[in-house]
Motif scaffolding. Structure first.
Motif, mmCIF file in Angstrom:
data_model
loop_
_atom_site.group_PDB
_atom_site.id
_atom_site.type_symbol
_atom_site.label_atom_id
_atom_site.label_comp_id
_atom_site.label_asym_id
_atom_site.label_seq_id
_atom_site.Cartn_x
_atom_site.Cartn_y
_atom_site.Cartn_z
ATOM 1 N N GLU A 71 0.839 -1.199 0.000
ATOM 2 C CA GLU A 71 0.000 0.000 0.000
ATOM 3 C C GLU A 71 0.879 1.256 0.000
ATOM 4 N N ALA A 72 1.931 1.250 0.811
ATOM 5 C CA ALA A 72 2.842 2.396 0.871
ATOM 6 C C ALA A 72 3.546 2.608 -0.468
ATOM 7 N N ARG A 74 2.469 1.679 -3.401
ATOM 8 C CA ARG A 74 1.464 2.134 -4.365
ATOM 9 C C ARG A 74 1.288 3.642 -4.272
ATOM 10 N N ILE A 75 1.174 4.141 -3.030
ATOM 11 C CA ILE A 75 0.979 5.574 -2.811
ATOM 12 C C ILE A 75 2.192 6.365 -3.317
ATOM 13 N N GLU A 78 2.182 7.061 -7.098
ATOM 14 C CA GLU A 78 1.068 7.805 -7.683
ATOM 15 C C GLU A 78 1.355 9.299 -7.670
ATOM 16 N N HIS A 80 -0.088 12.804 -6.758
ATOM 17 C CA HIS A 80 -1.145 13.315 -5.898
ATOM 18 C C HIS A 80 -1.238 14.831 -6.025
ATOM 19 N N ASP A 124 -4.911 12.688 3.164
ATOM 20 C CA ASP A 124 -5.599 11.446 3.516
ATOM 21 C C ASP A 124 -6.057 10.735 2.256
ATOM 22 N N LEU A 125 -5.654 9.465 2.122
ATOM 23 C CA LEU A 125 -5.978 8.680 0.926
ATOM 24 C C LEU A 125 -6.907 7.515 1.236
ATOM 25 N N SER A 128 -4.759 4.962 3.965
ATOM 26 C CA SER A 128 -3.476 5.470 4.445
ATOM 27 C C SER A 128 -3.375 6.946 4.072
ATOM 28 N N TYR A 129 -2.218 7.547 4.364
ATOM 29 C CA TYR A 129 -2.038 8.936 3.962
ATOM 30 C C TYR A 129 -0.601 9.174 3.535
ATOM 31 N N ARG A 130 -0.419 10.279 2.841
ATOM 32 C CA ARG A 130 0.922 10.651 2.399
ATOM 33 C C ARG A 130 1.292 11.987 3.018
#
Length: 269
Positions: A71-72, A74-75, A78, A80, A124-125, A128-130
């Protein structure tokens, strides 16, 4: 058969076998890194911690680790944008020892808070969040003040429900919504002022880790001891520890304090 770091490395090699990933193992640091081959963005895992979790929980621990890492990654891979996502921007509290740059050397957007804490900003995604970095701001020509204003507004919009516990005539209030922003609610000044207005004694506040905010209405010396023990316990158990020092809240300021057994607190020098 006893699990070792080398055996764990082989398991992780299998789990993260992907032509787009590059994995490496540093024997001297006992760490394992997974990153995107193209961007070099990734994350480093401390193997002894994984081995410890595996010994306690078996394959489930590795399944969870794999899920969180993917998941991390993937973020990280991307693009954003902030515009149009204003309602998803929140402040997050971290210890002052927390990194101010990413592993790639990019500066994270942050501001000073107390001697023990610093404020960062998160997009906030959902799952999770970045953390927001300077290139994201520059790309959209946002200022530090704008991101802070938006994040502060959003933290005020969250509910502040708490559970109350009274010990030795001292009242303790726990905010633990498990939404990732429990500790961040310490930035809601209206909430702090409300708790202060309703306190009978001296109001103390603690953010031992990300997922809890503690208020203590201290009405006798025993209350300080209880708060100190409670904060240390939460700090030790939290997945993202912040500070074991509580704060005294008065005159709209938060002062970190050492609490000595059977004594009133002393302000940190």
């Amino acid at each position: 058969m006893k699990m070792t770091s080398l055996k764990m490395k082989k398991i992780l090699d299998e789990r993260f076998s992907n032509p787009e990933f590059y994995t490496s193992y540093k024997r001297n640091e006992d760490s394992y890194r997974i990153e995107w081959k193209e961007s070099k963005q990734g994350m480093t895992i401390t193997l002894p911690n994984v081995v410890s979790k595996y010994n306690k929980r078996g394959e489930t621990a590795i399944d969870e680790l794999e899920k969180h890492v993917l998941e991390a990654l993937r973020i990280m891979n991307e693009e954003h944008t902030l515009s149009g996502m204003e309602k998803n921007i929140y402040p997050v509290i971290r210890a002052t020892s927390f990194a101010t740059e990413t592993n790639a050397g990019t500066t994270l957007v942050s501001k000073d808070h107390t001697a023990e804490t610093r404020v960062y900003y998160a997009l906030d995604l959902g799952k999770s969040y970045r953390l927001i970095d300077e290139p994201m701001l520059e790309k959209e020509e946002w200022t530090y003040d704008r991101i802070d204003e938006i994040a502060t507004f959003n933290i005020r919009s969250l509910s502040n429900d708490f559970k109350k516990d009274t010990v030795a005539d001292n009242d303790f209030y726990f905010v633990a919504k498990q939404d990732g922003y429990d500790a961040s609610r310490i930035l809601n000044e209206a909430f702090l002022e409300e708790m202060l207005a309703n306190s009978k004694g001296q109001l103390a506040v603690a953010v031992p880790h990300q997922d809890v905010l503690i208020f203590a209405d201290i009405q006798n010396k025993t209350g300080y001891d209880i708060l100190a023990q409670m904060t240390m316990k939460f700090f030790a158990e939290g997945s993202i520890p912040i500070t074991s020092l509580p704060f005294i809240y008065e005159d709209k300021t938060l002062e970190p304090v050492f609490i000595m057994a059977k004594n009133r607190p002393e302000q940190k020098k």
